[in-house]
Design an enzyme around this catalytic site. Structure first.
Site, PDB file in Angstrom:
ATOM      1  N   ASP A 122       0.845  -1.183   0.000  1.00 42.24           N
ATOM      2  CA  ASP A 122       0.000   0.000   0.000  1.00 42.24           C
ATOM      3  C   ASP A 122       0.891   1.248   0.000  1.00 42.24           C
ATOM      4  O   ASP A 122       1.880   1.321   0.735  1.00 42.24           O
ATOM      5  CB  ASP A 122      -0.904   0.018   1.236  1.00 42.24           C
ATOM      6  N   ASP A 139      -2.082   9.517 -10.611  1.00 44.37           N
ATOM      7  CA  ASP A 139      -2.057   8.389 -11.547  1.00 44.37           C
ATOM      8  C   ASP A 139      -0.631   8.126 -12.032  1.00 44.37           C
ATOM      9  O   ASP A 139      -0.215   6.971 -12.171  1.00 44.37           O
ATOM     10  CB  ASP A 139      -2.964   8.672 -12.740  1.00 44.37           C
ATOM     11  N   GLU A 165      -4.625   2.453  -4.359  1.00 49.16           N
ATOM     12  CA  GLU A 165      -3.154   2.453  -4.269  1.00 49.16           C
ATOM     13  C   GLU A 165      -2.612   1.158  -3.676  1.00 49.16           C
ATOM     14  O   GLU A 165      -1.479   1.113  -3.191  1.00 49.16           O
ATOM     15  CB  GLU A 165      -2.682   3.652  -3.431  1.00 49.16           C
TER      16      GLU A 165
END
Length: 247
Positions: A122, A139, A165
């Site tokens: 993460d 992005d 994410e």
């Protein structure tokens, strides 16, 4: 013709050429045999004009038709391959999407005498990146991180974007030591990404939770354990690895 060539890959064109040549040769041989049988019925057998006709007729009529059919077949094959890739690939990062990642890990877990590790990754403080730099830049960050993960884990691992994410990495045939080493490698790889925006540097980091297993396991149990240790890594301060063994 140049436009047609661009519609197929080189291996596909090679298959078209080879199969066209092979099927054309077979059709010529069959034409000669059948022509000879017919000529023997009405005369002493095939003569030179009959031989020429039996050779050139399938070449002039059959070869183009065979080539067109094979060309269309290869186009369909490649179109199906592209659709399969699109259906299994995350549109942003190029990793496997969640469904494809889950299915492939489940398949590998079903193999006998298997062992390995699941890592859940993460991105730390990713909401802050979006808030400060914008979602477009966020992005771009995810793409950079996905590229770093792919380089670090190697070709034998499975890499998927699980959502937002969060990424999943499956390491077949990896023991505790190997899994921890790879987890630290990807953490270091992300930390080395030089993100600079409008002259300002933004450090990136990830937290990694992982679970190794030996023997029968299933995706849900493995993911749940790895995800639990991901939260432990975040609770301990982020930018770190937390790994545990599963049965």
């Amino acid at each position: 013709m140049s436009r047609a060539r661009r519609t197929l890959s080189r291996p596909a064109w090679l298959r078209v050429y080879r199969l066209t040549g092979l099927l054309s040769a077979v059709s010529v041989v069959l034409s000669i045999i059948f022509t000879n049988l017919i000529m023997e019925t009405f005369s002493a057998g095939i003569n030179v004009p009959g031989l020429m006709v039996s050779i050139f007729t399938p070449l002039l009529l059959g070869t183009p038709l065979i080539g067109i059919i094979l060309y269309k077949q290869e186009q369909l094959r490649e179109a199906n391959s592209r659709l399969e890739r699109l259906a299994s690939t995350d549109w942003l990062t190029g990793c496997l999407n969640r469904g494809a990642f889950t299915a492939e890990v489940t398949r590998l877990l079903g193999q006998p005498r298997t062992y390995g590790a699941m890592l859940v990754v993460d991105v730390d403080h990713f909401k802050t990146v979006n808030d400060r730099l914008g979602h477009d830049r966020g992005d771009d960050v995810l793409k950079l991180i996905a590229e770093a993960l792919a380089r670090a884990v190697g070709a034998d691992a499975l890499l998927g974007r699980l959502g937002g994410e969060e990424f999943g990495i499956f390491l077949p045939q990896a023991d505790d030591k190997a899994a921890r080493k790879i987890a630290e490698t990807i953490r270091d790889a992300v930390a080395r990404i030089g993100l600079v925006f409008e002259g300002r540097s933004y450090p990136l980091s990830i937290s990694v939770g992982g679970a190794t297993f030996e023997g029968p396991s299933d995706f849900r149990s493995l993911y749940r354990l790895a995800d639990d240790f991901l939260y432990r890594a975040k609770a301990a301060g982020r930018d770190r690895v937390a790994l545990s063994s599963a049965a």
